[in-house]
Design an enzyme around this catalytic site. Structure first.
Site, PDB file in Angstrom:
ATOM      1  N   SER A 179     -15.419   1.077  25.369  1.00  0.00           N
ATOM      2  CA  SER A 179     -14.677   1.138  26.629  1.00  0.00           C
ATOM      3  C   SER A 179     -15.582   1.497  27.799  1.00  0.00           C
ATOM      4  CB  SER A 179     -13.545   2.165  26.514  1.00  0.00           C
ATOM      5  OG  SER A 179     -12.688   1.852  25.447  1.00  0.00           O
ATOM      6  N   LYS A 239     -12.619   7.195  15.579  1.00  0.00           N
ATOM      7  CA  LYS A 239     -12.840   7.826  16.877  1.00  0.00           C
ATOM      8  C   LYS A 239     -11.478   7.933  17.538  1.00  0.00           C
ATOM      9  CE  LYS A 239     -14.496   7.187  21.562  1.00  0.00           C
ATOM     10  NZ  LYS A 239     -14.950   6.230  22.600  1.00  0.00           N
ATOM     11  N   TYR A 297      -3.335  -5.838  25.684  1.00  0.00           N
ATOM     12  CA  TYR A 297      -2.552  -6.654  26.613  1.00  0.00           C
ATOM     13  C   TYR A 297      -1.209  -7.032  26.000  1.00  0.00           C
ATOM     14  CZ  TYR A 297      -1.046 -10.008  30.090  1.00  0.00           C
ATOM     15  OH  TYR A 297      -0.307 -10.656  31.046  1.00  0.00           O
ATOM     16  N   TYR A 324     -10.768   2.847  16.038  1.00  0.00           N
ATOM     17  CA  TYR A 324     -10.882   3.401  17.395  1.00  0.00           C
ATOM     18  C   TYR A 324      -9.483   3.498  17.989  1.00  0.00           C
ATOM     19  CZ  TYR A 324     -12.712   3.596  22.269  1.00  0.00           C
ATOM     20  OH  TYR A 324     -13.012   3.937  23.562  1.00  0.00           O
TER      21      TYR A 324
END
EC number: 4.-.-.-
Length: 292
Positions: A44, A161, A106, A132
């Site tokens: 990110s 994570k 999205y 993640y």
């Protein structure tokens, strides 16, 4: 077993918005000096949605080639399962040991959709994979039950994570940590607290800029808990809050460029921080010890 501090690398850019590979070398040199344990390109903070598949591959390969023997955690996230599969196969082909995968974004997936995405990508390559969880950007939570299912079915799922910032959720999933599954905190201001309840380490954006994060981890690991706590409160948190005054992740890019005397750029639609935001960041940057 994976542990320590992993840097979610920025993707340095020139003023034309193209990737600046010389600045990337400077970044990796800095990270080696800071003593990080892993490099996480195309996450990110690295703005992975803004880059084409070819750009991602080139950058991942460059980081692998210049990693100075630091473990590379390659971001393979995408809103397309097909692209994540392609990137996964590429990371395996070039010898990267670890991939990192977030949910599709999205179009919000349900649990079955998310399982299909993860299972397909995990199966596409034999190298290890970290889950993640970043619901504030992906729009979807990875449930504890899905984590359990994926780790049960796939032996190469080695950790997670969690960047949700929800310590109740983190406190629940920490019980899944074992010699085959590691749990990393993705929010810098929660690192000390997370290590205190057994986190394997942190994936922390501030490690792009300063040694605060690695210093905290090393003091904690050495049993110097009060020193680690003070680093969290007095050094990490003020810098993080100043940087996050800017729209994420522009503050991290500005701080890196400023600290290294680089006339860097920002790929649209990202814009540089405002003058007031820069002043707040600059105030904190002056507190970081200069390299000897």
């Amino acid at each position: 077993m994976y542990k320590g501090i992993v840097t979610p690398m920025i993707t340095p850019m020139g003023q034309n918005g193209e990737i600046d590979y010389r600045a990337t070398e400077i970044l990796i040199d800095n990270l080696a000096d800071f003593g990080v344990d892993g490099l996480f390109p195309m996450g990110s903070t690295g703005l992975f949605p803004m880059f084409s598949t070819d750009e991602k591959k080139k950058f991942l390969g460059f980081v692998r080639d210049h990693s100075k023997k630091i473990e590379v955690y390659a971001g393979v996230g995408s809103s397309s399962t097909q692209e994540s599969v392609e990137l996964s196969k590429y990371t395996e082909d070039i010898g990267i040991k670890v991939r990192v995968l977030m949910p599709t974004y999205y179009i919000k997936p349900d649990e079955d959709w998310m399982y299909r995405h993860f299972s397909t990508v995990i199966s596409a390559a034999s190298n290890d994979l970290f889950i993640y969880n970043i619901p504030q950007l992906s729009g979807s939570w990875i449930s504890e039950s899905l984590i359990e299912k994926l780790t049960r079915e796939f032996s190469n799922v080695k950790g997670i994570k969690d960047s949700s910032g929800d310590m109740r959720f983190f406190s629940r999933i920490i019980r899944h940590k074992n010699e085959k599954f590691d749990i990393f905190q993705g929010q810098d201001d929660l690192l000390f607290l997370s290590l205190s309840i057994g986190a394997s380490g942190g994936v922390c954006g501030l490690s792009n800029i300063s040694p605060y994060i690695t210093n905290l981890y090393h003091e904690f690991s050495a049993g110097n808990l009060e020193k680690a706590r003070k680093i969290q409160i007095d050094e990490v948190n003020p810098l993080m809050y100043a940087i996050n005054e800017a729209t994420f992740p522009a503050g991290y890019y500005y701080a890196f460029y400023k600290m290294n005397g680089i006339k860097g750029g920002y790929r649209a639609p990202m814009v540089e921080p405002t003058t007031d935001q820069k002043k707040k960041i600059d105030q904190e940057l002056t507190k970081i010890p200069k390299k000897q």
